[in-house]
Design a protein around this motif. Structure first.
Motif, PDB file in Angstrom:
ATOM      1  N   ARG A 144       0.927  -1.081   0.210  1.00  0.00           N
ATOM      2  CA  ARG A 144       0.165  -0.183   0.485  1.00  0.00           C
ATOM      3  C   ARG A 144       0.956   1.441  -0.021  1.00  0.00           C
ATOM      4  O   ARG A 144       0.302   2.340  -1.030  1.00  0.00           O
ATOM      5  CB  ARG A 144      -0.735   0.019   1.439  1.00  0.00           C
ATOM      6  CG  ARG A 144      -2.120   0.978   1.806  1.00  0.00           C
ATOM      7  CD  ARG A 144      -2.948   1.015   2.439  1.00  0.00           C
ATOM      8  NE  ARG A 144      -1.988   0.866   3.937  1.00  0.00           N
ATOM      9  CZ  ARG A 144      -2.995  -0.404   4.400  1.00  0.00           C
ATOM     10  NH1 ARG A 144      -3.939  -0.510   4.117  1.00  0.00           N
ATOM     11  NH2 ARG A 144      -2.466  -0.661   6.031  1.00  0.00           N
ATOM     12  N   ARG A 151       3.245   1.437  -2.950  1.00  0.00           N
ATOM     13  CA  ARG A 151       1.197   2.028  -4.603  1.00  0.00           C
ATOM     14  C   ARG A 151       1.794   3.881  -4.127  1.00  0.00           C
ATOM     15  O   ARG A 151       1.426   4.779  -4.776  1.00  0.00           O
ATOM     16  CB  ARG A 151       0.202   1.779  -4.666  1.00  0.00           C
ATOM     17  CG  ARG A 151      -0.870   1.963  -5.258  1.00  0.00           C
ATOM     18  CD  ARG A 151      -2.028   1.282  -6.058  1.00  0.00           C
ATOM     19  NE  ARG A 151      -2.463   1.266  -3.856  1.00  0.00           N
ATOM     20  CZ  ARG A 151      -3.629   1.120  -3.215  1.00  0.00           C
ATOM     21  NH1 ARG A 151      -4.338  -0.047  -4.484  1.00  0.00           N
ATOM     22  NH2 ARG A 151      -3.782   0.879  -2.478  1.00  0.00           N
ATOM     23  N   ARG A 155      -5.971  -9.820   2.751  1.00  0.00           N
ATOM     24  CA  ARG A 155      -4.982  -8.852   1.867  1.00  0.00           C
ATOM     25  C   ARG A 155      -5.085  -7.386   2.745  1.00  0.00           C
ATOM     26  O   ARG A 155      -6.395  -6.885   2.637  1.00  0.00           O
ATOM     27  CB  ARG A 155      -5.538  -8.843   0.944  1.00  0.00           C
ATOM     28  CG  ARG A 155      -5.903  -9.807  -0.298  1.00  0.00           C
ATOM     29  CD  ARG A 155      -6.599  -9.544  -1.446  1.00  0.00           C
ATOM     30  NE  ARG A 155      -5.859 -10.504  -2.742  1.00  0.00           N
ATOM     31  CZ  ARG A 155      -6.458  -9.914  -3.527  1.00  0.00           C
ATOM     32  NH1 ARG A 155      -6.619  -9.122  -4.402  1.00  0.00           N
ATOM     33  NH2 ARG A 155      -5.665 -11.024  -4.678  1.00  0.00           N
ATOM     34  N   GLU A 185      -8.123  -5.001  -1.131  1.00  0.00           N
ATOM     35  CA  GLU A 185      -8.651  -5.866  -1.588  1.00  0.00           C
ATOM     36  C   GLU A 185      -7.507  -5.724  -3.149  1.00  0.00           C
ATOM     37  O   GLU A 185      -7.904  -6.549  -3.652  1.00  0.00           O
ATOM     38  CB  GLU A 185     -10.296  -5.901  -2.365  1.00  0.00           C
ATOM     39  CG  GLU A 185     -10.835  -6.708  -0.765  1.00  0.00           C
ATOM     40  CD  GLU A 185      -9.880  -8.350  -0.640  1.00  0.00           C
ATOM     41  OE1 GLU A 185      -9.795  -8.734  -1.269  1.00  0.00           O
ATOM     42  OE2 GLU A 185      -9.977  -7.815   1.002  1.00  0.00           O
ATOM     43  N   ASP A 186      -7.623  -4.679  -3.301  1.00  0.00           N
ATOM     44  CA  ASP A 186      -6.459  -4.234  -4.530  1.00  0.00           C
ATOM     45  C   ASP A 186      -4.995  -4.545  -5.011  1.00  0.00           C
ATOM     46  O   ASP A 186      -5.228  -4.300  -6.191  1.00  0.00           O
ATOM     47  CB  ASP A 186      -7.561  -3.133  -4.932  1.00  0.00           C
ATOM     48  CG  ASP A 186      -7.251  -1.609  -4.609  1.00  0.00           C
ATOM     49  OD1 ASP A 186      -6.797  -2.175  -3.110  1.00  0.00           O
ATOM     50  OD2 ASP A 186      -7.449  -0.939  -5.243  1.00  0.00           O
TER      51      ASP A 186
END
Ligand SMILES: Cc1cc2nc3c(=O)[nH]c(=O)nc-3n(C[C@H](O)[C@H](O)[C@H](O)COP(=O)(O)OP(=O)(O)OC[C@H]3O[C@@H](n4cnc5c(N)ncnc54)[C@H](O)[C@@H]3O)c2cc1C
Length: 364
Positions: free
Chosen positions: A54, A57, A94, A98-99
């Motif tokens: 996360r 990203r 996750r 979720e992505d």
């Protein structure tokens, strides 16, 4: 206007590179120095959990990380028997949302290169082969000095903080080699001559494999002896390990490290100098959360520095409130897992792992 106009970042590992990217992107003038001659040339693999992904990203490097690494969502548990019997397949949480996949394995030097290149693209001035010196001069020259200089942090010692990493009692053999086609996620073998024998795919053709044992002084072994020792220990593990062991031929690719741990309890700053990442806290890699916590430190620190317009006590209190308990919980859980193994106790391992996963699934 950000709380700082210019910063010196000491150390260009995950923590230092990440905070440099975010601050430079936010318009802060960033100088980053690292004592290494260059961004890592050789290394092993790293397991990045969802909460690390996360932050990656957020740093704008997810596409590159995804392209270099190997994603998976399950964890296998295997027996140290002649067939390497698969006992259980657990679906990982996750934790990055979720992505994003639950986990991604990658080659450490590739991650280091991606982060340093991104920091440079964002405008951070990066100098390798430069050792930090004269903290008092640096803190006078910069609005903020960020000590992201790892386990043996020079900055921490300069601040007079006498907390040092303590041995956990375990050591780890690691190697980086070819991925057998049958390895598509991490499997952990508990029991046998090692506490844990495991592996993690790091790309289409690569994986890193590891064996955890009682900490020993292995410094006197030649690279060839180290390779032979790792191969011998691996001989007790089968299934995919049979092929991994066959590929274990390069002495230069074998590394031995002892596990250490510490947490600085209290604010991680002294005036305009702050510690993040392994400089502030470290854990045995039993939950593979060290780099994830380092990245979260960087993300929260940058968020506060870019949101506020001055370096106030309130900013530091908020940084401590958002980071200390969370990092400490992760360190303590990682240590608990190690202790259960060292004392051969049957603790609630899945329960502990799930508790930490739920904690880190909440953004830092
Ligand atoms: C065996 C092992 C396995 C691990 N596996 C995982 C895993 O799978 N997943 C995970 O998330 N974490 C893992 N970790 C933890 C993870 O490696 C660390 O938590 C993470 O690298 C910390 O990043 P950092 O940026 O704080 O420090 P570092 O990566 O150590 O970076 C510090 C940088 O500071 C530089 N530096 C040091 N001193 C100076 C100085 N005086 N002047 C200038 N520069 C200096 C160094 O050269 C270095 O580049 C593992 C740790 C170990 C020991």
């Amino acid at each position: 206007m950000p709380a700082v106009r210019n910063v010196l970042v000491v150390g260009g590992g995950a923590a230092g590179a990440a905070v440099a990217i975010l601050l430079a992107e936010g318009g802060v003038a960033v100088d980053l120095i690292d004592s290494k001659p260059d961004v890592a040339v050789l290394g092993s693999g790293i397991t990045l959990q969802g909460n690390a992904l996360r932050v990656l990203r957020q740093l704008g490097v997810w596409d590159e990380v995804k392209a270099e690494g190997y994603e998976f969502d399950t964890l296998g548990l295997r027996a140290p028997d002649p067939a390497g019997t698969l006992i259980a397949e657990l679906t990982d949480i996750r934790t990055g949302g979720e992505d994003l996949p639950a986990t991604l394995g990658m080659y450490r030097p590739a991650l280091a290169r991606i982060l340093i290149e991104r920091a440079s693209e964002q405008g951070a001035k990066i100098r390798f082969g430069v050792e930090a010196a004269a903290l008092d001069e640096s803190r006078a020259a910069y609005d903020l000095v960020i000590g992201a200089d790892g386990l043996r942090s020079w900055t921490r010692r300069q601040l007079g903080i006498d907390v040092e990493p303590q041995p956990v009692g375990m050591g780890i053999w690691r190697t980086f080699t070819k991925r057998p086609a049958s390895v598509t996620r991490t499997d952990l073998f508990y029991g046998g001559p090692a506490y844990i024998a495991g592996y993690c795919p790091t790309g289409e053709d690569t994986l890193y494999a590891y064996l955890v044992e009682d900490a020993r002084d292995r410094a006197g072994l030649s690279p060839e002896e180290a390779l032979a020792t790792m191969r011998e220990l691996a001989g007790a593990y089968h299934g995919p390990w049979d092929e991994i062991r066959e590929n274990l031929t390069d002495p230069a690719r074998v590394n031995y490290t002892v596990f250490e741990s510490h947490v600085i309890d209290g604010p991680w700053n002294r005036g305009n100098v702050v510690l993040i990442g392994d400089a502030a806290h470290s854990c045995p890699p039993t939950l593979a959360q060290g780099a994830a916590q380092a990245l979260e430190d960087a993300s929260v620190l940058a968020e506060l520095l870019l949101r506020d317009d001055a370096l106030t006590d309130a900013l530091w209190q908020e940084f401590t409130a958002r980071r200390l308990d969370r990092a400490k919980t992760v360190v303590e859980a990682s240590l608990q897992l190690a202790r259960w193994q060292l004392t051969h106790e049957r603790g609630d391992v899945p329960g502990l792992m799930a508790r930490v996963a739920h904690l880190v699934a909440e953004p830092a």
